[in-house]
Design an enzyme around this catalytic site. Sequence first.
Site, PDB file in Angstrom:
ATOM      1  N   GLY A  85     -35.636  54.748   4.591  1.00  0.00           N
ATOM      2  CA  GLY A  85     -34.954  53.813   3.704  1.00  0.00           C
ATOM      3  C   GLY A  85     -35.696  52.511   3.583  1.00  0.00           C
ATOM      4  N   ASN A  86     -35.051  51.521   3.005  1.00  0.00           N
ATOM      5  CA  ASN A  86     -35.678  50.207   2.857  1.00  0.00           C
ATOM      6  C   ASN A  86     -34.617  49.130   3.056  1.00  0.00           C
ATOM      7  OD1 ASN A  86     -34.559  49.368   0.117  1.00  0.00           O
ATOM      8  ND2 ASN A  86     -35.438  51.370  -0.340  1.00  0.00           N
ATOM      9  N   ARG A  87     -35.056  47.887   3.036  1.00  0.00           N
ATOM     10  CA  ARG A  87     -34.181  46.776   3.406  1.00  0.00           C
ATOM     11  C   ARG A  87     -33.474  46.111   2.233  1.00  0.00           C
ATOM     12  NH1 ARG A  87     -35.349  45.610   8.624  1.00  0.00           N
ATOM     13  NH2 ARG A  87     -37.404  46.223   9.381  1.00  0.00           N
ATOM     14  N   SER A  88     -33.482  46.745   1.072  1.00  0.00           N
ATOM     15  CA  SER A  88     -32.846  46.099  -0.078  1.00  0.00           C
ATOM     16  C   SER A  88     -31.350  45.876   0.162  1.00  0.00           C
ATOM     17  CB  SER A  88     -33.043  46.965  -1.321  1.00  0.00           C
ATOM     18  OG  SER A  88     -32.359  46.386  -2.402  1.00  0.00           O
TER      19      SER A  88
END
Length: 226
Positions: free
Chosen positions: A29-32
């Site tokens: 995933g990512n930190r958005s």
Amino acid sequence: AHPQDLAGRHVVVSAGGTREPLDPVRYLGNRSSGRQGYALARAARARGARVTLVAANVTLPAPAGVAVVAVETTAELREQVRAAARTADVVVMAAAVADFRPVVAASHKIKKRADGLIEPIVLEVNPDILAELAAQRLVPGQVVVGFAAETGDESADVVEHGRAKARRKGADLLAVNAVGGGLGFGAVDNAVTILDGRGEVVGKCAGTKDQVAHAVWDAVGPLLRR
Ligand code: C5P
């Protein structure tokens, strides 16, 4: 009071960051956070639009008067954005979409092997939802907008990369923001340069995410078909 330039329009905004399952408990995933996408949805609502917000893994409260569709993976985001886009005047892709996904999501929790190593995880490239929407135009005259986070020390660098991306993606507008500093906008939430499909600068905004959102809608207005 905001201009009601989106009255009678349906706009679709994607927000947050997609997650690709590795096994039942893990993901890539990512930190958005989804904050810019939520600000875009709020601003569109304030300007009179009917808004569908496709939210990938966002924990923020739903903006008032906005229909939120929650998704997790890129495949789900793509499906829900495309479904909503069938009646949309504008689609803004503000979500951070995972570029890759594991070819298989393991059905059991991945464990270390007896030799202490782990099986390699094989990735495949996700479809580019923005580029597809721009190429296919599910509704004639639909305005397609992307966001791009670029890294670079010089603002010229960032805009140059954004220019190439604007042309490559085929979207009508690309809001480019510098991540990791370098632009000297440390005191603001977000700073974007808005490019058209040919890579020409059509707007700039450094401010809160709400101010950036309104700057994006300001740039969309003139592109809407009558
Ligand atoms: O190529 P890059 O990921 O920098 O492009 C960012 C823009 O493209 C964002 O608008 C993002 O929502 C969109 N995108 C997409 N599908 C992907 C990757 C990015 O729609 N697979």
